[in-house]
Design a protein around this motif. Structure first.
Motif, PDB file in Angstrom:
ATOM      1  N   PRO A 230       0.804  -1.233   0.000  1.00  0.00           N
ATOM      2  CA  PRO A 230       0.000   0.000   0.000  1.00  0.00           C
ATOM      3  C   PRO A 230       0.833   1.277   0.000  1.00  0.00           C
ATOM      4  N   GLY A 231       1.917   1.296   0.774  1.00  0.00           N
ATOM      5  CA  GLY A 231       2.741   2.496   0.827  1.00  0.00           C
ATOM      6  C   GLY A 231       3.368   2.826  -0.509  1.00  0.00           C
ATOM      7  N   MET A 232       3.884   1.808  -1.189  1.00  0.00           N
ATOM      8  CA  MET A 232       4.489   2.027  -2.494  1.00  0.00           C
ATOM      9  C   MET A 232       3.452   2.519  -3.492  1.00  0.00           C
ATOM     10  N   TRP A 233       2.279   1.883  -3.485  1.00  0.00           N
ATOM     11  CA  TRP A 233       1.254   2.254  -4.454  1.00  0.00           C
ATOM     12  C   TRP A 233       0.631   3.612  -4.166  1.00  0.00           C
ATOM     13  N   ALA A 234       0.534   3.993  -2.909  1.00  0.00           N
ATOM     14  CA  ALA A 234       0.037   5.332  -2.586  1.00  0.00           C
ATOM     15  C   ALA A 234       0.957   6.389  -3.193  1.00  0.00           C
ATOM     16  N   GLU A 235       2.268   6.158  -3.090  1.00  0.00           N
ATOM     17  CA  GLU A 235       3.227   7.103  -3.663  1.00  0.00           C
ATOM     18  C   GLU A 235       3.115   7.149  -5.180  1.00  0.00           C
ATOM     19  N   ILE A 236       3.013   5.981  -5.821  1.00  0.00           N
ATOM     20  CA  ILE A 236       2.913   5.934  -7.279  1.00  0.00           C
ATOM     21  C   ILE A 236       1.673   6.681  -7.758  1.00  0.00           C
ATOM     22  N   LEU A 237       0.534   6.404  -7.138  1.00  0.00           N
ATOM     23  CA  LEU A 237      -0.718   7.020  -7.573  1.00  0.00           C
ATOM     24  C   LEU A 237      -0.691   8.528  -7.370  1.00  0.00           C
ATOM     25  N   LEU A 238      -0.125   8.987  -6.270  1.00  0.00           N
ATOM     26  CA  LEU A 238      -0.065  10.429  -6.024  1.00  0.00           C
ATOM     27  C   LEU A 238       0.911  11.116  -6.978  1.00  0.00           C
ATOM     28  N   GLU A 239       2.023  10.467  -7.279  1.00  0.00           N
ATOM     29  CA  GLU A 239       2.995  11.064  -8.201  1.00  0.00           C
ATOM     30  C   GLU A 239       2.440  11.164  -9.615  1.00  0.00           C
ATOM     31  N   ASN A 240       1.520  10.276  -9.968  1.00  0.00           N
ATOM     32  CA  ASN A 240       0.943  10.285 -11.321  1.00  0.00           C
ATOM     33  C   ASN A 240      -0.550  10.623 -11.249  1.00  0.00           C
ATOM     34  N   ARG A 241      -0.931  11.426 -10.280  1.00  0.00           N
ATOM     35  CA  ARG A 241      -2.356  11.630  -9.984  1.00  0.00           C
ATOM     36  C   ARG A 241      -3.144  12.272 -11.118  1.00  0.00           C
ATOM     37  N   GLU A 242      -2.529  13.138 -11.898  1.00  0.00           N
ATOM     38  CA  GLU A 242      -3.288  13.773 -12.978  1.00  0.00           C
ATOM     39  C   GLU A 242      -3.683  12.748 -14.034  1.00  0.00           C
ATOM     40  N   ALA A 243      -2.714  11.957 -14.487  1.00  0.00           N
ATOM     41  CA  ALA A 243      -3.003  10.953 -15.515  1.00  0.00           C
ATOM     42  C   ALA A 243      -3.894   9.847 -14.966  1.00  0.00           C
ATOM     43  N   VAL A 244      -3.656   9.430 -13.732  1.00  0.00           N
ATOM     44  CA  VAL A 244      -4.496   8.398 -13.123  1.00  0.00           C
ATOM     45  C   VAL A 244      -5.914   8.929 -12.942  1.00  0.00           C
ATOM     46  N   GLY A 245      -6.038  10.180 -12.552  1.00  0.00           N
ATOM     47  CA  GLY A 245      -7.361  10.772 -12.380  1.00  0.00           C
ATOM     48  C   GLY A 245      -8.158  10.767 -13.673  1.00  0.00           C
ATOM     49  N   ARG A 246      -7.502  11.091 -14.787  1.00  0.00           N
ATOM     50  CA  ARG A 246      -8.206  11.071 -16.067  1.00  0.00           C
ATOM     51  C   ARG A 246      -8.665   9.655 -16.422  1.00  0.00           C
TER      52      ARG A 246
END
Length: 293
Positions: A230-246
């Motif tokens: 979870p910790g690793m994936w939280a960082e990944i998702l937040l670092e790429n939040r704009e593209a992931v959000g779309r």
């Protein structure tokens, strides 16, 4: 450096003893002069036990005389660690790459630090991993058959880029050059979104964990990656939040379509929705089979 032969990289430092860094060091052990730096003594001891003899917590000793440095640490840690590497004597005539899951932030925060001090950086992202993390999960064949993105495109025209591409191919990877922002958009769709959707399925399907005993392969396959760190994936998702959000907005729209069709009892719409998904899945599998054999 640009004038050196393509296979010149014999002395390699892997910075970080997690799954990717540990697997890379294991793969190179016995073939190259590979050193592994890890923050924890326990990781160093395990790496040595597995066959990476030159594992150490001494950053300066790990970097001494190396020709290639592979950053295998969380992206958020990289800028500060690169500063430490420069202070510890990072060789001037070496190439630095990384294995981070997002690339725009790396090219924005890490590459300039190195460039200002006369070092060369070319980004890498081998699409390899697993639910289990750490040196204890490392394996020599992790990169076999994996796609490895190389960023940015200007690196493809340099001797350093040619060397790095050959390095990953010799490990069994397929390679492709891509712009850092384009990379982040692609992995948001084909890696980060699937992780979120697996987590959504786990939360919805396993709200009562006891129900898992009734599940079959479908439940197992669609929730497997939700077991990632979870910790690793939280960082990944937040670092790429704009593209992931779309990508999540698009996924929400698709869920809205099937929900509306179910609520209205529209059999043809449900069938069409599922058929389109099935056809896309088949097309994707054909692409993979054509490329990988």
């Amino acid at each position: 450096m640009s004038g050196k032969r393509v296979n010149w990289m014999e002395r390699i430092a892997v910075i970080g003893g997690g799954l990717l860094g540990g697997s890379l060091a294991l793969r190179l052990a016995g073939e190259k002069d590979v050193r592994l730096w890890a923050r924890r003594e326990a990781s160093v001891a395990l790496a040595q036990e597995l066959g990476v003899e030159q594992a150490s917590t001494d950053l300066a000793a790990t970097l001494a005389g190396v020709e290639l440095v592979v950053l295998s640490v969380p992206v958020g840690v990289m800028p500060g660690l690169v500063d430490r590497m420069l202070e510890a004597g990072l060789p001037e005539d070496c190439l630095v790459t990384d294995v981070g899951s997002v690339k725009a932030v790396v090219h924005r925060e890490v590459a300039p630090r190195l460039r200002e001090r006369g070092r060369v950086f070319v980004g890498s992202h081998p699409m390899a991993g697993g639910e289990k993390q750490g040196m204890e999960a490392a394996r020599r064949d992790l990169f076999e058959g994996a796609m490895c993105f190389l960023t940015g495109r200007e690196g493809a025209q340099t001797g350093e880029g040619e060397c790095l591409e050959t390095f990953w191919r010799e490990l069994g990877c397929r390679t492709e050059w891509i712009d850092p922002l384009a990379h982040d958009r692609v992995v948001a769709r084909i890696s980060h979104l699937p992780h979120v959707m697996a987590a959504v399925t786990a939360r919805a399907a396993l709200a009562n964990p006891e129900d898992a005993r009734y599940g079959g392969g479908g439940l197992r396959d669609t929730t497997r990656v939700a077991g990632g760190h979870p910790g690793m994936w939280a960082e990944i998702l937040l670092e790429n939040r704009e593209a992931v959000g779309r990508s999540l907005v698009e996924a929400r729209d698709f869920l809205g379509e099937i929900l509306a069709s179910l609520e209205s009892g529209d059999h043809e719409a449900v069938l069409r929705w599922l058929t389109e998904a099935s056809e896309l899945h088949a097309s994707g599998r054909a692409v993979i089979q054509n490329e990988c054999g």
